[in-house]
Design a protein around this motif. Structure first.
Motif, PDB file in Angstrom:
ATOM      1  N   ASN A  27     -91.098  -0.151 -31.543  1.00  0.00           N
ATOM      2  CA  ASN A  27     -91.868   0.822 -30.779  1.00  0.00           C
ATOM      3  C   ASN A  27     -91.187   1.063 -29.443  1.00  0.00           C
ATOM      4  OD1 ASN A  27     -94.037   1.332 -32.625  1.00  0.00           O
ATOM      5  ND2 ASN A  27     -94.722  -0.742 -32.210  1.00  0.00           N
ATOM      6  N   ALA A  28     -91.168   2.324 -29.021  1.00  0.00           N
ATOM      7  CA  ALA A  28     -90.544   2.698 -27.747  1.00  0.00           C
ATOM      8  C   ALA A  28     -91.376   2.161 -26.588  1.00  0.00           C
ATOM      9  CB  ALA A  28     -90.405   4.211 -27.658  1.00  0.00           C
ATOM     10  N   ALA A  29     -90.776   2.130 -25.417  1.00  0.00           N
ATOM     11  CA  ALA A  29     -91.447   1.589 -24.231  1.00  0.00           C
ATOM     12  C   ALA A  29     -92.700   2.383 -23.878  1.00  0.00           C
ATOM     13  CB  ALA A  29     -90.485   1.565 -23.055  1.00  0.00           C
ATOM     14  N   GLU A  30     -92.648   3.699 -23.960  1.00  0.00           N
ATOM     15  CA  GLU A  30     -93.810   4.518 -23.658  1.00  0.00           C
ATOM     16  C   GLU A  30     -94.591   4.773 -24.929  1.00  0.00           C
ATOM     17  OE1 GLU A  30     -93.035   8.033 -21.333  1.00  0.00           O
ATOM     18  OE2 GLU A  30     -91.165   7.163 -20.615  1.00  0.00           O
ATOM     19  N   GLU A  31     -95.915   4.676 -24.855  1.00  0.00           N
ATOM     20  CA  GLU A  31     -96.758   4.802 -26.042  1.00  0.00           C
ATOM     21  C   GLU A  31     -96.618   6.161 -26.719  1.00  0.00           C
ATOM     22  OE1 GLU A  31    -101.455   4.830 -27.105  1.00  0.00           O
ATOM     23  OE2 GLU A  31    -100.804   3.545 -25.476  1.00  0.00           O
ATOM     24  N   GLN A  32     -96.358   7.212 -25.953  1.00  0.00           N
ATOM     25  CA  GLN A  32     -96.301   8.554 -26.532  1.00  0.00           C
ATOM     26  C   GLN A  32     -94.965   8.864 -27.207  1.00  0.00           C
ATOM     27  OE1 GLN A  32     -99.039  10.430 -26.780  1.00  0.00           O
ATOM     28  NE2 GLN A  32    -100.023   8.673 -25.835  1.00  0.00           N
ATOM     29  N   MET A  33     -93.987   7.978 -27.102  1.00  0.00           N
ATOM     30  CA  MET A  33     -92.680   8.219 -27.700  1.00  0.00           C
ATOM     31  C   MET A  33     -92.644   7.686 -29.126  1.00  0.00           C
ATOM     32  SD  MET A  33     -91.045   9.762 -25.338  1.00  0.00           S
ATOM     33  CE  MET A  33     -89.381   9.718 -25.969  1.00  0.00           C
ATOM     34  N   PRO A  34     -91.831   8.297 -30.001  1.00  0.00           N
ATOM     35  CA  PRO A  34     -91.703   7.749 -31.355  1.00  0.00           C
ATOM     36  C   PRO A  34     -90.898   6.454 -31.344  1.00  0.00           C
ATOM     37  CG  PRO A  34     -90.251   9.645 -31.068  1.00  0.00           C
ATOM     38  CD  PRO A  34     -91.075   9.533 -29.818  1.00  0.00           C
ATOM     39  N   PRO A  35     -91.045   5.634 -32.359  1.00  0.00           N
ATOM     40  CA  PRO A  35     -90.249   4.400 -32.432  1.00  0.00           C
ATOM     41  C   PRO A  35     -88.751   4.691 -32.421  1.00  0.00           C
ATOM     42  CG  PRO A  35     -92.049   4.318 -33.984  1.00  0.00           C
ATOM     43  CD  PRO A  35     -92.007   5.722 -33.444  1.00  0.00           C
ATOM     44  N   GLU A  36     -87.987   3.660 -32.041  1.00  0.00           N
ATOM     45  CA  GLU A  36     -86.530   3.761 -31.973  1.00  0.00           C
ATOM     46  C   GLU A  36     -85.920   2.894 -33.062  1.00  0.00           C
ATOM     47  OE1 GLU A  36     -86.329   1.956 -28.138  1.00  0.00           O
ATOM     48  OE2 GLU A  36     -86.268   3.887 -27.115  1.00  0.00           O
ATOM     49  N   ARG A  37     -84.721   3.214 -33.433  1.00  0.00           N
ATOM     50  CA  ARG A  37     -84.031   2.439 -34.465  1.00  0.00           C
ATOM     51  C   ARG A  37     -83.274   1.290 -33.817  1.00  0.00           C
ATOM     52  NH1 ARG A  37     -81.293   4.779 -39.868  1.00  0.00           N
ATOM     53  NH2 ARG A  37     -80.480   2.771 -40.526  1.00  0.00           N
ATOM     54  N   THR A  38     -84.007   0.350 -33.243  1.00  0.00           N
ATOM     55  CA  THR A  38     -83.387  -0.774 -32.531  1.00  0.00           C
ATOM     56  C   THR A  38     -84.177  -2.058 -32.741  1.00  0.00           C
ATOM     57  OG1 THR A  38     -84.685  -0.310 -30.556  1.00  0.00           O
ATOM     58  CG2 THR A  38     -82.506   0.697 -30.679  1.00  0.00           C
ATOM     59  N   GLY A  39     -84.951  -2.167 -33.799  1.00  0.00           N
ATOM     60  CA  GLY A  39     -85.801  -3.338 -33.943  1.00  0.00           C
ATOM     61  C   GLY A  39     -85.758  -3.933 -35.328  1.00  0.00           C
ATOM     62  N   ASP A  40     -86.849  -4.598 -35.701  1.00  0.00           N
ATOM     63  CA  ASP A  40     -86.916  -5.239 -37.011  1.00  0.00           C
ATOM     64  C   ASP A  40     -88.228  -4.938 -37.726  1.00  0.00           C
ATOM     65  OD1 ASP A  40     -88.622  -6.690 -35.455  1.00  0.00           O
ATOM     66  OD2 ASP A  40     -87.652  -8.620 -35.804  1.00  0.00           O
ATOM     67  N   GLY A  41     -88.895  -3.841 -37.357  1.00  0.00           N
ATOM     68  CA  GLY A  41     -90.110  -3.433 -38.041  1.00  0.00           C
ATOM     69  C   GLY A  41     -89.845  -2.270 -38.976  1.00  0.00           C
ATOM     70  N   VAL A  42     -90.810  -1.975 -39.839  1.00  0.00           N
ATOM     71  CA  VAL A  42     -90.718  -0.814 -40.721  1.00  0.00           C
ATOM     72  C   VAL A  42     -91.411   0.361 -40.031  1.00  0.00           C
ATOM     73  CG1 VAL A  42     -90.596  -2.209 -42.808  1.00  0.00           C
ATOM     74  CG2 VAL A  42     -92.804  -1.378 -42.021  1.00  0.00           C
ATOM     75  N   LEU A  43     -90.929   1.571 -40.272  1.00  0.00           N
ATOM     76  CA  LEU A  43     -91.475   2.768 -39.656  1.00  0.00           C
ATOM     77  C   LEU A  43     -92.632   3.289 -40.501  1.00  0.00           C
ATOM     78  CD1 LEU A  43     -91.096   4.909 -37.392  1.00  0.00           C
ATOM     79  CD2 LEU A  43     -89.649   6.163 -39.009  1.00  0.00           C
ATOM     80  N   ALA A  44     -93.765   3.560 -39.859  1.00  0.00           N
ATOM     81  CA  ALA A  44     -94.954   4.019 -40.574  1.00  0.00           C
ATOM     82  C   ALA A  44     -95.723   5.022 -39.733  1.00  0.00           C
ATOM     83  CB  ALA A  44     -95.854   2.827 -40.907  1.00  0.00           C
ATOM     84  N   VAL A  45     -96.586   5.788 -40.398  1.00  0.00           N
ATOM     85  CA  VAL A  45     -97.561   6.637 -39.724  1.00  0.00           C
ATOM     86  C   VAL A  45     -98.921   6.049 -40.033  1.00  0.00           C
ATOM     87  CG1 VAL A  45     -98.638   8.915 -39.661  1.00  0.00           C
ATOM     88  CG2 VAL A  45     -96.169   8.729 -39.796  1.00  0.00           C
ATOM     89  N   ARG A  46     -99.690   5.747 -38.986  1.00  0.00           N
ATOM     90  CA  ARG A  46    -100.999   5.123 -39.172  1.00  0.00           C
ATOM     91  C   ARG A  46    -102.111   6.077 -38.799  1.00  0.00           C
ATOM     92  NH1 ARG A  46    -103.216   0.917 -34.843  1.00  0.00           N
ATOM     93  NH2 ARG A  46    -105.086   1.785 -35.761  1.00  0.00           N
ATOM     94  N   TRP A  47    -103.260   5.886 -39.435  1.00  0.00           N
ATOM     95  CA  TRP A  47    -104.472   6.651 -39.140  1.00  0.00           C
ATOM     96  C   TRP A  47    -105.158   6.019 -37.940  1.00  0.00           C
ATOM     97  CZ3 TRP A  47    -106.790  11.058 -39.819  1.00  0.00           C
ATOM     98  CH2 TRP A  47    -108.162  11.166 -39.600  1.00  0.00           C
ATOM     99  N   CYS A  48    -105.455   6.830 -36.928  1.00  0.00           N
ATOM    100  CA  CYS A  48    -106.136   6.370 -35.718  1.00  0.00           C
ATOM    101  C   CYS A  48    -107.452   7.116 -35.520  1.00  0.00           C
ATOM    102  CB  CYS A  48    -105.262   6.602 -34.490  1.00  0.00           C
ATOM    103  SG  CYS A  48    -103.684   5.780 -34.558  1.00  0.00           S
ATOM    104  N   GLY A  49    -107.864   7.895 -36.500  1.00  0.00           N
ATOM    105  CA  GLY A  49    -109.062   8.704 -36.368  1.00  0.00           C
ATOM    106  C   GLY A  49    -110.336   7.889 -36.462  1.00  0.00           C
TER     107      GLY A  49
END
Length: 130
Positions: free
Chosen positions: A41-63
């Motif tokens: 996850n990027a430093a700012e919450e509103q930014m998309p994740p970056e390709r620099t980590g060890d997690g999987v990329l996903a879109v989550r429901w927040c509604g």
């Protein structure tokens, strides 16, 4: 088999929608966009994740609501259908990120946080996994 209370309702067999739980929070529905452990996850919450980590990329429901209602399922399916295919560039992710709206958020999660498939595993082993 009846799911434990507080879990979102299961989606139809064959859906890409899965469930995740990060930390001590409640489970939430999501779709995995890139299962490779390359994301952070990027430093700012509103930014998309970056390709620099060890997690999987996903879109989550927040509604609203915990359950996977028709609105959540439709939104997750639509997001997955228009998502850039991995490996996605930073520009492609940024353009996709702005289309998500208020009810969806792109995140990087450890694979161990993702539970799935939604369908009972002994009946539909491949349903929901990517």
């Amino acid at each position: 088999m009846t799911p434990p209370p507080l879990l979102p309702a299961p989606a139809a067999p064959g859906t890409p929608v899965q469930s995740a739980c990060h930390g001590l929070g409640l489970p939430f529905p999501l779709v995995v966009l890139d299962p490779m452990p390359l994301w952070a996850n990027a430093a700012e919450e509103q930014m998309p994740p970056e390709r620099t980590g060890d997690g999987v990329l996903a879109v989550r429901w927040c509604g609203a609501g915990l359950g996977l209602d028709e609105q959540a399922q439709a939104a997750l399916h639509a997001a997955a259908a228009r998502a850039p295919h991995p490996p996605a560039s930073a520009d492609d992710l940024a353009q996709f990120h702005v289309t998500l709206g208020d009810d969806l958020r792109m995140v990087a999660l450890p694979a161990s946080a993702i539970h799935g498939p939604w369908a009972h595993p002994s009946l539909h082993r491949s349903a929901g996994s990517r």
